[in-house]
Design a protein around this motif. Sequence first.
Motif, PDB file in Angstrom:
ATOM      1  N   TYR A  28       0.828  -1.209   0.000  1.00  0.00           N
ATOM      2  CA  TYR A  28       0.000   0.000   0.000  1.00  0.00           C
ATOM      3  C   TYR A  28       0.865   1.262   0.000  1.00  0.00           C
ATOM      4  CZ  TYR A  28      -2.842   3.755   2.029  1.00  0.00           C
ATOM      5  OH  TYR A  28      -3.442   4.958   2.288  1.00  0.00           O
ATOM      6  N   GLN A  31       2.250   1.795  -3.376  1.00  0.00           N
ATOM      7  CA  GLN A  31       1.211   2.234  -4.313  1.00  0.00           C
ATOM      8  C   GLN A  31       0.929   3.732  -4.196  1.00  0.00           C
ATOM      9  OE1 GLN A  31      -2.102  -0.335  -3.407  1.00  0.00           O
ATOM     10  NE2 GLN A  31      -0.992  -2.174  -4.068  1.00  0.00           N
ATOM     11  N   ILE A  32       0.982   4.259  -2.980  1.00  0.00           N
ATOM     12  CA  ILE A  32       0.678   5.691  -2.812  1.00  0.00           C
ATOM     13  C   ILE A  32       1.933   6.569  -2.905  1.00  0.00           C
ATOM     14  CG2 ILE A  32      -1.396   5.210  -1.455  1.00  0.00           C
ATOM     15  CD1 ILE A  32       0.140   6.007   1.062  1.00  0.00           C
ATOM     16  N   GLN A 272      -1.202   9.424   5.221  1.00  0.00           N
ATOM     17  CA  GLN A 272      -1.725  10.566   4.466  1.00  0.00           C
ATOM     18  C   GLN A 272      -0.948  11.841   4.778  1.00  0.00           C
ATOM     19  OE1 GLN A 272      -3.732   8.424   6.250  1.00  0.00           O
ATOM     20  NE2 GLN A 272      -4.500   7.281   4.478  1.00  0.00           N
TER      21      GLN A 272
END
Length: 290
Positions: A28, A31-32, A272
């Motif tokens: 993950y 991917q970001i 984030q």
Amino acid sequence: MKVKFGPAGQCGKAKELKIKSTLQYLDYLDQIGLSAFEYSCGRGVNIGEKTARQLGEKAKKLGIAMSLHAPYFISLASLEEEKRKKSVEHYIYQSALTVDYMGGTRIVVHPGGLNKQTRAKALEVAIDTIRKAQKFLDEQGLSHIIMCPETMGKILQLGDLDEVIALCKVDDRMLPCVDFGHMNARTLGSLDSKEAFAALLDKLEDQLGKERIRRMHVHFSQIEYSAGGEVRHLIFSDNKGFGPDYQPLMELFAERGMEPTVICESAGTQSQDALTMQRAYEKALLEDKK
């Protein structure tokens, strides 16, 4: 991009995406677009060698820099010799061994409390303990593992900037883990301008040398504080005015050609918020090249 950004532990998004393992979480992060991950062993080193090596293989494949947060139980300045010995030969050693399995080289170490000693006496004991820890790691074939003493958020904890600098002076291999949220909390909001961040970096360079600070370890989050320092970690979208602001620091990293590993410790949105800092840094880098 030489600066690496990533989260400490798994963020709330992992549960939302039904990510069930750290191996999946590394995918993950890739991917970001993040390239660092700090594995938390705050409650103890409870990961086996096989799993740690699997994480290392995955991280190497994805280009993700692994680090590990050593247990909170470490007390470098304990009045009890047995506790200091356990900090060295168990908690720090197991952390170093495990991050080595993971293909990483950095362990973050909390200095611990003052244990009813003066700050000067506690620091003296802590310096002796971390010196013994470095000797022990060397004897165990782990001389390549870098201990990163961390600045702490509560005023009555060992770990202000000067104390972390003193610990790092024990051995040239050590790097400071500067937690800017902790620094802002324990100084009751002093990191309120670009000049304040610059002064802190200048002091580190003056005391530890430009090369070490260029590649130092960084923790960043916005933290609520009171008269005693740190109260709790916040998230970027709800910082309640406590700060610190990440923007000036990202600009300084770009302007000074620094290459730290930046680990975000926001309370649940750390991946984030790490991305937010990365984008701010990339923008500052472009501005600096104009």
